[in-house]
Design a protein around this motif. Structure first.
Motif, PDB file in Angstrom:
ATOM      1  N   ALA A 105       0.838  -1.207   0.000  1.00 11.55           N
ATOM      2  CA  ALA A 105       0.000   0.000   0.000  1.00 11.55           C
ATOM      3  C   ALA A 105       0.869   1.252   0.000  1.00 11.55           C
ATOM      4  O   ALA A 105       0.603   2.210  -0.741  1.00 11.55           O
ATOM      5  N   MET A 106       1.911   1.256   0.814  1.00  6.46           N
ATOM      6  CA  MET A 106       2.811   2.404   0.869  1.00  6.46           C
ATOM      7  C   MET A 106       3.531   2.588  -0.465  1.00  6.46           C
ATOM      8  O   MET A 106       3.650   3.694  -0.971  1.00  6.46           O
ATOM      9  N   ILE A 107       3.978   1.496  -1.055  1.00  4.84           N
ATOM     10  CA  ILE A 107       4.700   1.572  -2.324  1.00  4.84           C
ATOM     11  C   ILE A 107       3.783   2.099  -3.428  1.00  4.84           C
ATOM     12  O   ILE A 107       4.187   2.944  -4.230  1.00  4.84           O
ATOM     13  N   ARG A 108       2.541   1.629  -3.467  1.00  2.97           N
ATOM     14  CA  ARG A 108       1.602   2.131  -4.480  1.00  2.97           C
ATOM     15  C   ARG A 108       1.424   3.647  -4.356  1.00  2.97           C
ATOM     16  O   ARG A 108       1.429   4.370  -5.349  1.00  2.97           O
ATOM     17  N   ALA A 109       1.266   4.121  -3.127  1.00  2.00           N
ATOM     18  CA  ALA A 109       1.100   5.558  -2.901  1.00  2.00           C
ATOM     19  C   ALA A 109       2.361   6.312  -3.313  1.00  2.00           C
ATOM     20  O   ALA A 109       2.280   7.382  -3.936  1.00  2.00           O
ATOM     21  N   LYS A 110       3.527   5.758  -3.014  1.00  2.00           N
ATOM     22  CA  LYS A 110       4.782   6.429  -3.358  1.00  2.00           C
ATOM     23  C   LYS A 110       4.989   6.448  -4.859  1.00  2.00           C
ATOM     24  O   LYS A 110       5.460   7.438  -5.415  1.00  2.00           O
ATOM     25  N   VAL A 111       4.643   5.360  -5.539  1.00  2.14           N
ATOM     26  CA  VAL A 111       4.772   5.315  -7.004  1.00  2.14           C
ATOM     27  C   VAL A 111       3.886   6.387  -7.635  1.00  2.14           C
ATOM     28  O   VAL A 111       4.305   7.103  -8.549  1.00  2.14           O
ATOM     29  N   ALA A 112       2.663   6.544  -7.141  1.00  2.03           N
ATOM     30  CA  ALA A 112       1.763   7.583  -7.659  1.00  2.03           C
ATOM     31  C   ALA A 112       2.360   8.969  -7.430  1.00  2.03           C
ATOM     32  O   ALA A 112       2.306   9.835  -8.315  1.00  2.03           O
ATOM     33  N   GLU A 113       2.937   9.172  -6.262  1.00  2.89           N
ATOM     34  CA  GLU A 113       3.566  10.465  -5.952  1.00  2.89           C
ATOM     35  C   GLU A 113       4.750  10.734  -6.885  1.00  2.89           C
ATOM     36  O   GLU A 113       4.908  11.835  -7.413  1.00  2.89           O
ATOM     37  N   ILE A 114       5.571   9.723  -7.115  1.00  2.00           N
ATOM     38  CA  ILE A 114       6.730   9.871  -8.001  1.00  2.00           C
ATOM     39  C   ILE A 114       6.279  10.135  -9.435  1.00  2.00           C
ATOM     40  O   ILE A 114       6.853  10.980 -10.137  1.00  2.00           O
ATOM     41  N   GLU A 115       5.239   9.446  -9.876  1.00  2.00           N
ATOM     42  CA  GLU A 115       4.728   9.674 -11.234  1.00  2.00           C
ATOM     43  C   GLU A 115       4.244  11.117 -11.389  1.00  2.00           C
ATOM     44  O   GLU A 115       4.466  11.744 -12.428  1.00  2.00           O
ATOM     45  N   GLN A 116       3.589  11.663 -10.359  1.00  2.00           N
ATOM     46  CA  GLN A 116       3.147  13.056 -10.422  1.00  2.00           C
ATOM     47  C   GLN A 116       4.351  13.999 -10.447  1.00  2.00           C
ATOM     48  O   GLN A 116       4.357  14.979 -11.181  1.00  2.00           O
TER      49      GLN A 116
END
Length: 128
Positions: A74-85
């Motif tokens: 869950a944390m990694i998914r949120a971080k990946v979304a943040e990095i993509e933004q």
């Protein structure tokens, strides 16, 4: 290896290694005659910690990264979304600065090409 050897091998200050230990990001090493003794895997763990930091993970996120699978995912998914933004934001900044180098307008906001870019940035799913 001693903390000095580990610091030299990983190019990370001993103070950072001790900090990570205090915060539970590195396992507590064995002690021999009062000195910390690290296994070779400690260097790999430090490489992982540095990469996580470079990726923008906070200490809390790094701790979670090392936890159980469901929380970590869950944390990694949120971080990946943040990095993509952030990547999108950096791309827009790159476009702006590259255009600004070539633009002849005194005020870039008045430039028709820049205005097109701004409109495209505000419209989802549209690539300028």
């Amino acid at each position: 290896m001693t903390i000095g050897q580990l610091a030299e091998t990983t190019r990370v200050p001993a103070s950072a290694i001790r900090f990570w230990e205090r915060h539970g990001l590195l396992p507590t090493p064995e002690r021999h005659s009062g000195q910390r003794r690290y296994p070779p895997e400690a260097a790999e763990r430090i490489v992982l910690l540095r990469k996580c930091q470079q990726a923008g993970l906070t200490l809390a996120e790094i701790r979670e990264f090392q936890q159980d699978q469901p929380r970590r995912k869950a944390m990694i998914r949120a971080k990946v979304a943040e990095i993509e933004q952030r990547m999108i934001d950096l791309d827009h900044a790159h476009q702006l600065l590259t255009h600004a180098l070539q633009c002849g307008e005194e005020d870039i906001v008045g430039c028709p090409k820049f205005r097109e870019q701004m409109t495209a940035w505000q419209t989802p799913d549209q690539v300028p």
